[in-house]
Structure formats: structure tokens, C-alpha cells
Motif scaffolding. Sequence first.
Motif, PDB file in Angstrom:
ATOM      1  N   ALA A 292       0.826  -1.216   0.000  1.00  8.22           N
ATOM      2  CA  ALA A 292       0.000   0.000   0.000  1.00  8.22           C
ATOM      3  C   ALA A 292       0.854   1.257   0.000  1.00  8.22           C
ATOM      4  O   ALA A 292       0.550   2.228   0.698  1.00  8.22           O
ATOM      5  CB  ALA A 292      -0.962   0.006   1.196  1.00  8.22           C
ATOM      6  N   SER A 293       1.918   1.260  -0.774  1.00 13.39           N
ATOM      7  CA  SER A 293       2.851   2.388  -0.780  1.00 13.39           C
ATOM      8  C   SER A 293       3.352   2.627  -2.201  1.00 13.39           C
ATOM      9  O   SER A 293       3.974   1.755  -2.795  1.00 13.39           O
ATOM     10  CB  SER A 293       4.043   2.117   0.146  1.00 13.39           C
ATOM     11  N   GLY A 294       3.075   3.829  -2.719  1.00 14.67           N
ATOM     12  CA  GLY A 294       3.554   4.180  -4.048  1.00 14.67           C
ATOM     13  C   GLY A 294       4.835   4.990  -3.967  1.00 14.67           C
ATOM     14  O   GLY A 294       5.164   5.570  -2.933  1.00 14.67           O
ATOM     15  N   GLU A 295       5.555   5.047  -5.064  1.00 18.84           N
ATOM     16  CA  GLU A 295       6.767   5.855  -5.134  1.00 18.84           C
ATOM     17  C   GLU A 295       6.987   6.308  -6.567  1.00 18.84           C
ATOM     18  O   GLU A 295       6.527   5.672  -7.522  1.00 18.84           O
ATOM     19  CB  GLU A 295       7.985   5.077  -4.641  1.00 18.84           C
ATOM     20  N   ASP A 296       7.693   7.439  -6.695  1.00 18.39           N
ATOM     21  CA  ASP A 296       8.030   7.977  -8.018  1.00 18.39           C
ATOM     22  C   ASP A 296       6.797   8.095  -8.913  1.00 18.39           C
ATOM     23  O   ASP A 296       6.802   7.670 -10.073  1.00 18.39           O
ATOM     24  CB  ASP A 296       9.094   7.111  -8.698  1.00 18.39           C
ATOM     25  N   GLY A 297       5.726   8.644  -8.346  1.00 19.94           N
ATOM     26  CA  GLY A 297       4.536   8.904  -9.139  1.00 19.94           C
ATOM     27  C   GLY A 297       3.578   7.747  -9.272  1.00 19.94           C
ATOM     28  O   GLY A 297       2.660   7.798 -10.094  1.00 19.94           O
ATOM     29  N   THR A 298       3.723   6.693  -8.453  1.00 18.11           N
ATOM     30  CA  THR A 298       2.824   5.542  -8.527  1.00 18.11           C
ATOM     31  C   THR A 298       1.955   5.465  -7.274  1.00 18.11           C
ATOM     32  O   THR A 298       2.108   6.250  -6.339  1.00 18.11           O
ATOM     33  CB  THR A 298       3.616   4.237  -8.690  1.00 18.11           C
ATOM     34  N   CYS A 299       1.049   4.479  -7.244  1.00 19.13           N
ATOM     35  CA  CYS A 299       0.097   4.329  -6.138  1.00 19.13           C
ATOM     36  C   CYS A 299       0.063   2.881  -5.678  1.00 19.13           C
ATOM     37  O   CYS A 299       0.331   1.957  -6.452  1.00 19.13           O
ATOM     38  CB  CYS A 299      -1.309   4.753  -6.571  1.00 19.13           C
ATOM     39  N   GLY A 300      -0.306   2.686  -4.418  1.00 20.77           N
ATOM     40  CA  GLY A 300      -0.505   1.350  -3.869  1.00 20.77           C
ATOM     41  C   GLY A 300      -1.726   1.328  -2.977  1.00 20.77           C
ATOM     42  O   GLY A 300      -1.939   2.248  -2.184  1.00 20.77           O
ATOM     43  N   VAL A 301      -2.551   0.276  -3.107  1.00 20.26           N
ATOM     44  CA  VAL A 301      -3.804   0.171  -2.345  1.00 20.26           C
ATOM     45  C   VAL A 301      -3.973  -1.253  -1.829  1.00 20.26           C
ATOM     46  O   VAL A 301      -3.720  -2.225  -2.551  1.00 20.26           O
ATOM     47  CB  VAL A 301      -5.021   0.557  -3.221  1.00 20.26           C
ATOM     48  N   VAL A 302      -4.424  -1.372  -0.581  1.00 15.76           N
ATOM     49  CA  VAL A 302      -4.844  -2.646   0.005  1.00 15.76           C
ATOM     50  C   VAL A 302      -6.255  -2.471   0.545  1.00 15.76           C
ATOM     51  O   VAL A 302      -6.540  -1.502   1.255  1.00 15.76           O
ATOM     52  CB  VAL A 302      -3.907  -3.097   1.144  1.00 15.76           C
ATOM     53  N   ILE A 303      -7.147  -3.421   0.208  1.00 18.55           N
ATOM     54  CA  ILE A 303      -8.507  -3.458   0.754  1.00 18.55           C
ATOM     55  C   ILE A 303      -8.702  -4.829   1.375  1.00 18.55           C
ATOM     56  O   ILE A 303      -8.735  -5.842   0.666  1.00 18.55           O
ATOM     57  CB  ILE A 303      -9.574  -3.216  -0.335  1.00 18.55           C
ATOM     58  N   ASP A 304      -8.797  -4.900   2.690  1.00 17.01           N
ATOM     59  CA  ASP A 304      -8.974  -6.161   3.408  1.00 17.01           C
ATOM     60  C   ASP A 304     -10.293  -6.097   4.166  1.00 17.01           C
ATOM     61  O   ASP A 304     -10.486  -5.227   5.018  1.00 17.01           O
ATOM     62  CB  ASP A 304      -7.808  -6.401   4.370  1.00 17.01           C
ATOM     63  N   LEU A 305     -11.201  -7.016   3.870  1.00 21.20           N
ATOM     64  CA  LEU A 305     -12.559  -6.930   4.401  1.00 21.20           C
ATOM     65  C   LEU A 305     -12.733  -7.550   5.773  1.00 21.20           C
ATOM     66  O   LEU A 305     -13.633  -7.146   6.518  1.00 21.20           O
ATOM     67  CB  LEU A 305     -13.539  -7.576   3.414  1.00 21.20           C
ATOM     68  N   ALA A 306     -11.917  -8.549   6.142  1.00 24.11           N
ATOM     69  CA  ALA A 306     -12.121  -9.207   7.433  1.00 24.11           C
ATOM     70  C   ALA A 306     -10.914 -10.067   7.777  1.00 24.11           C
ATOM     71  O   ALA A 306     -10.120 -10.432   6.911  1.00 24.11           O
ATOM     72  CB  ALA A 306     -13.384 -10.064   7.407  1.00 24.11           C
ATOM     73  N   GLY A 307     -10.812 -10.391   9.096  1.00 23.00           N
ATOM     74  CA  GLY A 307      -9.763 -11.281   9.553  1.00 23.00           C
ATOM     75  C   GLY A 307      -8.794 -10.596  10.486  1.00 23.00           C
ATOM     76  O   GLY A 307      -8.632  -9.374  10.464  1.00 23.00           O
TER      77      GLY A 307
END
Length: 467
Positions: A292-307
Motif C-alpha cells: 500500500a505504498s507508491g513511489e516515483d509517481g505511482t500508487c498502492g492500495v490494500v482493501i482487506d474486508l475481514a480477519g
Amino acid sequence: MTGKKDSRPLTRTHPHGAPALRSAWILFASILLVLAHPAAPAAREPSPFLLDHALEAVALTRPDLSIRSDLLDSPHASLLFQQWMHAPLLSPNEGKDLAVRLLSLAERPPQWVEALPGLTGDEPPPLVSTFPSRTWAVPEDLAPPVREAVQCVLNGMQEARSLLKEAFRDLSPDERALLAEHLYPEALGTGGDGASLERLLADDQVRDALAAASAVDRSHILQAGRIVVQAAWLAADSLLRHRDKALASAPTTFRTPLGLVRIGGPGDDVHDDSAILVIDPGGSDTYKGRVASGEDGTCGVVIDLAGDDTYLGEDLTQCVPMHGVGMLLDFQGNDLYKASNGAQGMGVFGFGLLWDAEGDDLYRGRRFVQAASCWGYGGLIDLHGSDTYVCDSQGQASAWLPGSAALCDRCGDDRYVAGRNAMDRREPDMHQSFAQGFAMGLRNQCAGGTALLADGAGNDLYQGQYF
């Protein structure tokens, strides 16, 4: 500093600190720890009788509390910073109002991010989508809600990348290298070492880096963050409404023009840092590396629904973009977030937000963690549960140079511990914290930003040492 919070709302404001002035000129819009209950009324100004009589006893009046305007000549000083330095008596109540507003919006990340410019006294620009959406090639066997979620997030990422590129449009490659070498947090040091600070202040390249940073358009960074947060939230909402169908999708990994996408299953999965997007519908999962970490103009996403999930990483992970956007949404479970330096909602010339809905969570990191920023935006929101936040220093709402950082915990009996393992050279038995609502700039060169820690309710413990 150790303290228990009772049921009454408490507000503490530190406009500046005399000990810190021995090592650096601390410039910030607020160093503010706010423990505010939304229903608590606040007086609009201090009691005239108590305040004015106290000032009279030391031969002062209210105007004497303001900071001379000729001491605040910084091109990076925010509007809120200037207002509070001119009228510091406004800061406790205005800071409390801002904390209450952010706490009230914490359940809705897009609206929370829209209110974030309040930390600098600015109004949020209108969110206008200018990039045409496209249809991305994804596996045909993905469940429809998962397919729609992937399309939504990837389109948001693509538009955010365009905005991030625009934010740095006026910088040459050499100027970008100057930023990384001299203005990233590790280059700045902790601020407690007087000798290293003197070297920073005398370094001509640091001055050149500050001049180059003036060309970075932070409004585009904020817009990029808003777009990714909105896209991730819409995707998560669709997944939650159709969770049975989402659980029916088999775990899979596939590549897109923006990077790798990983879809988890209902079991206990292991995800690493190679994916720009991770969607996991259930199970007690383990996340390793830089997620979930972008660099140099990029993006990162995490979606965790349960647990009951475990997030394990070293440096620069769990929503820490370096000139990028990082977003993590965790909806359920007693989670562990463990990392080293730069983690858990930190923005360095970027935007990072970690949002956890419920569970008794443990956040553990070293420096620049748990809502921190440097010339960017860093946030951590935890809605429910009795949580524990542990850091060495520069965390739990800590802003460096023109940065905005906010940690909002809605409720629960929480523990905030800062200052471990960060020795202070002036007193061997003391440690540095620089945490729990702390902001700092560079003396005579650059104003600091704004850091706010807001805890809405609960019987909480706060522990820290210097600053």
C-alpha cells in the motif's frame, strides 16, 4: 510524560517549546494534542478575568502574546500558522473544532480527506475528474463485484498518477535528486542532535533543495490522494455489499499496465509487496514487505474486508508513499501493524492514509510512523477498539517541514507510547519523542507544518519524553 485521560474533554496546545529552541527554531501551525468529545461545548475564548489578571501580574497584555511578524518570514508558512502566531489565543478552540470535525468524519475517509486542508487553514479545491476512465483487461472468472472494484481502483490510480506527474512538472531531475538527498526524513535526522542540525542549516545544498521544493504543487498531491481514497472507498463499499459473491472468487494474480493485482480468497493468504493493488475478502492474512505504498509517481492500495491480519515490513511500508499515494482499508479484526522507519500512514511529497474500522489493534514502529509527513500528507484513522500505538520517535501525528499529519482514534481505551530507544544526547537518562502532535521546521529557512492527534473517547494512556 505519562497521563490518564478521564471522562472530561482535554485540550493541550504547544505553540512552541523553550527546550526545543536550543536545538532548532520550531515553526509550525500547531503542535496540538486534542482529546475532544464531539458533544462537549467549548468556550470561544479564555476567561477574561483569569487570563487578563494573570497577564497583568507579569506586566503583559493580550497583544504581547503574539509573535512578531518580522520573525515569521517564510515562504512556506501556512495560513493557519500565520494566524495562530498573530493570535495564539485562538489556537486551543480552533484546534479543538478541527479535531472534532475530523473525528466526526472518520467513518467516511473521502470526506475526512476533504477536511484535511483545515490543518493549514486552506479550503479544499473542488474534486474534478479530468482523466477519462478506461476498461482494464481482467480475468473473466472474477466475480462481478471484484471485477468492478478492480476497474474502479485502477482508474483512480491512473488519474492520480497524472496529477502526481503534474505536481513535479516544474522540477528538473537534478532538483528531484536534491529533494531526496536533503529533504526526505532520514536526511533531516531527528532534530535532537544539535551538531547535525547546525550542519543542515549551513549546507548550501539544503537551501537549494528548499528552493526546489517551492516548485512542488502540494494541491496536486492532495488531489491525487483524494481520488485514490474515493476510488478505494467506492470499491470497498461494492465489495461489502456483495461480499458473498466476492468470497466466491478464487485467489488469483494478474498483471495490468499499472502493475500487478492480487485477489485473495476466504482463507489465510500471504501477500507481498509486488502488487500495486491487493483485495482480500476474508481470512487472517499476512502482508509482507512494502504494501500500500507508491513511489516515483505511482500508487498502492490494500482493501482487506475481514480477519485478524498481520502486516509485517521494514522501512517505507503500510501506506508510505515517496512522491506517490498509499491507501490501506482494513474493515475487521484484531490486527498487528509492525514496521521499522517510515510506516503506517506517512506522506513524503506524497499522500498516505491507513484506515482501520474495528478491532483491538497494535501499531508498532520506529521513526516517522503512525501519521507522519514531510512536505506531504500522512494520516491514520482507527474507529473502534482498544488500540496500542508504540514508536521510538517522530510518530503519532508528527509533521516535518511543510507537512500535514493527523491521527484520529474514535474510541476505546488506547495507549500511546513514544520515546523508546531514542536517546537524547543532552541527558543520558532521557529519550526523544517528537510525537503525539509535534511539528518542526528548519530555523530561519523553512516553516514547519501541522500535526494533530485527536482521540474521541476512552480511558487512555499517553507516555512520552522530550517534546
